[in-house]
Design a protein around this motif. Structure first.
Motif, mmCIF file in Angstrom:
data_model
loop_
_atom_site.group_PDB
_atom_site.id
_atom_site.type_symbol
_atom_site.label_atom_id
_atom_site.label_comp_id
_atom_site.label_asym_id
_atom_site.label_seq_id
_atom_site.Cartn_x
_atom_site.Cartn_y
_atom_site.Cartn_z
ATOM 1 N N ASP A 91 0.839 -1.195 0.000
ATOM 2 C CA ASP A 91 0.000 0.000 0.000
ATOM 3 C C ASP A 91 0.875 1.246 0.000
ATOM 4 O OD1 ASP A 91 -2.676 -0.512 -0.187
ATOM 5 O OD2 ASP A 91 -2.943 -0.908 1.942
ATOM 6 N N GLY A 92 0.574 2.167 -0.873
ATOM 7 C CA GLY A 92 1.311 3.421 -0.894
ATOM 8 C C GLY A 92 2.593 3.365 -1.678
ATOM 9 N N ARG A 122 -4.029 -9.479 2.425
ATOM 10 C CA ARG A 122 -4.077 -8.014 2.367
ATOM 11 C C ARG A 122 -2.686 -7.493 2.014
ATOM 12 N NH1 ARG A 122 -3.966 -9.802 7.492
ATOM 13 N NH2 ARG A 122 -2.300 -9.053 8.893
ATOM 14 N N ALA A 123 -2.650 -6.259 1.560
ATOM 15 C CA ALA A 123 -1.375 -5.619 1.248
ATOM 16 C C ALA A 123 -0.677 -5.197 2.540
ATOM 17 C CB ALA A 123 -1.600 -4.404 0.345
ATOM 18 N N ILE A 124 0.619 -4.956 2.448
ATOM 19 C CA ILE A 124 1.376 -4.448 3.595
ATOM 20 C C ILE A 124 1.660 -2.962 3.389
ATOM 21 C CG2 ILE A 124 2.409 -6.711 4.004
ATOM 22 C CD1 ILE A 124 5.034 -5.604 2.810
ATOM 23 N N SER A 125 2.058 -2.286 4.458
ATOM 24 C CA SER A 125 2.374 -0.856 4.373
ATOM 25 C C SER A 125 3.824 -0.667 3.940
ATOM 26 C CB SER A 125 2.156 -0.197 5.737
ATOM 27 O OG SER A 125 3.104 -0.695 6.683
ATOM 28 N N THR A 126 4.149 0.550 3.534
ATOM 29 C CA THR A 126 5.544 0.843 3.182
ATOM 30 C C THR A 126 6.449 0.699 4.407
ATOM 31 O OG1 THR A 126 5.082 3.203 3.507
ATOM 32 C CG2 THR A 126 4.968 2.355 1.257
ATOM 33 N N LYS A 127 5.923 0.978 5.595
ATOM 34 C CA LYS A 127 6.704 0.787 6.816
ATOM 35 C C LYS A 127 7.016 -0.687 7.032
ATOM 36 C CE LYS A 127 6.652 1.439 11.839
ATOM 37 N NZ LYS A 127 5.879 1.898 13.013
ATOM 38 N N GLN A 128 6.036 -1.548 6.806
ATOM 39 C CA GLN A 128 6.274 -2.982 6.964
ATOM 40 C C GLN A 128 7.285 -3.484 5.943
ATOM 41 O OE1 GLN A 128 2.061 -3.964 6.693
ATOM 42 N NE2 GLN A 128 2.127 -4.894 8.741
ATOM 43 N N LEU A 129 7.226 -2.966 4.727
ATOM 44 C CA LEU A 129 8.225 -3.332 3.727
ATOM 45 C C LEU A 129 9.612 -2.912 4.187
ATOM 46 C CD1 LEU A 129 9.209 -4.332 0.974
ATOM 47 C CD2 LEU A 129 8.601 -2.076 0.037
ATOM 48 N N ASP A 130 9.723 -1.702 4.709
ATOM 49 C CA ASP A 130 11.039 -1.222 5.144
ATOM 50 C C ASP A 130 11.582 -2.072 6.292
ATOM 51 O OD1 ASP A 130 13.057 0.964 4.707
ATOM 52 O OD2 ASP A 130 12.712 1.192 6.859
ATOM 53 N N GLU A 131 10.693 -2.539 7.168
ATOM 54 C CA GLU A 131 11.143 -3.432 8.248
ATOM 55 C C GLU A 131 11.720 -4.727 7.676
ATOM 56 O OE1 GLU A 131 7.588 -3.838 10.508
ATOM 57 O OE2 GLU A 131 7.963 -2.024 11.729
ATOM 58 N N ARG A 132 11.072 -5.280 6.675
ATOM 59 C CA ARG A 132 11.576 -6.505 6.058
ATOM 60 C C ARG A 132 12.928 -6.261 5.384
ATOM 61 N NH1 ARG A 132 6.341 -9.626 3.383
ATOM 62 N NH2 ARG A 132 4.828 -9.102 5.017
#
Length: 279
Positions: A91-92, A122-132
């Motif tokens: 998302d985003g 569901r989609a993940i947030s850009t923050k969750q992507l950055d954590e990964r």
């Protein structure tokens, strides 16, 4: 939520300027990742290069270094650039031109597979992507950079051998496919020697078709500095059982192939380095 695990790092300890990379064999699935998957863990496991991390054991015994992902590819793909994002998964995310790999559903967070369709609830947030990225992707590439720097400092040259497997390919595609991004990540002789080594080991092989190489070798190769990178794709039938799930009769034969590639290409690289220095 539990963090994604950082990669396993085997520091070089021998006479060979070779580092192995295994980005797609991670099997440490956190509960939260499985809960997000529409088809549960079985839909995520199909993204793995099964047991390739175990195929490198002979090369490790010869003193080669290795960086091996423990985080599963389903969570974050270490063979993708950070901007290879599919907006349907994040998302985003910036909606611009998608890379071919992201458009095909296999971006930095895979979106879908032919067998299971869209993977996530569901989609993940850009923050969750950055954590990964911070937990698994960046440490993986930082480890490769650090180990290659050690090899360059010691030998003046290095070879990164990025190890993958492929589902049984269509007729006409050999069981071993090397990739050097069509000559951009390694001097021409490395691919030629790899094909010759494979033939001596009893394997038919090809170069750059249909797999020319991914982000790992694109990112880390610097042939002008003596730092070469080669991708290898191995037909899973060569080393797994009939169900493509467990080690098969050819498992040790493929491990011996990877060992031979590491040893012979590493020795050749040193030989050419010293020959050039003596001129």
């Amino acid at each position: 939520m539990s963090k994604l695990p950082s990669p396993i790092i085997h520091e070089p300890r021998g006479y060979l300027p070779v580092l192995l990379s295994v980005p797609h064999s991670g099997r440490d699935y956190p509960d939260w990742l499985i809960a997000m998957a529409s088809g549960g863990k079985p839909s995520l496991v199909t993204l793995e290069d099964p047991l390739v991390d175990r195929l490198v054991w002979r090369a490790l015994q010869r003193g080669c270094g290795a960086v091996i992902a423990r985080a599963p590819r389903a969570a974050v793909d270490c063979n993708r650039a950070e901007d290879e994002v599919d907006p349907s998964v994040v998302d985003g995310a910036r909606r611009g031109r998608l890379s071919a790999r992201a458009r095909g559903g296999l971006g930095i967070v895979p979106a879908r597979t032919p067998q299971h369709g869209y993977l996530w609830r569901r989609a993940i947030s850009t923050k969750q992507l950055d954590e990964r990225l911070s937990q698994a992707h960046r440490p993986y590439h930082e480890a490769i950079e650090a180990q290659l720097a050690l090899l360059i400092d010691r030998f003046g040259c290095a070879l990164l051998l990025d190890c993958h497997s492929m589902p049984p390919p269509p007729e006409g595609i050999p069981p071993i496919v090397f990739g050097d991004c069509r000559g951009r990540t390694a001097d021409w002789w490395i691919g030629a020697d790899a094909i010759a080594i494979s033939a001596r080991q009893g394997f038919e092989s090809g170069l750059n078709d249909p797999f020319a190489g991914g982000h790992v070798i694109e990112r880390h190769a610097q042939p002008q500095r003596g730092l070469h990178a080669l991708q290898i794709e191995i037909d899973r039938r060569c080393y797994l059982d009939q169900r493509l799930a467990k080690p098969g009769r050819g498992f040790d034969r493929v491990a011996a192939l990877i060992e031979a590639l590491a040893v012979e290409l590493g020795q050749a690289l040193i030989g050419r380095r010293y020959a050039t220095a003596a001129e």
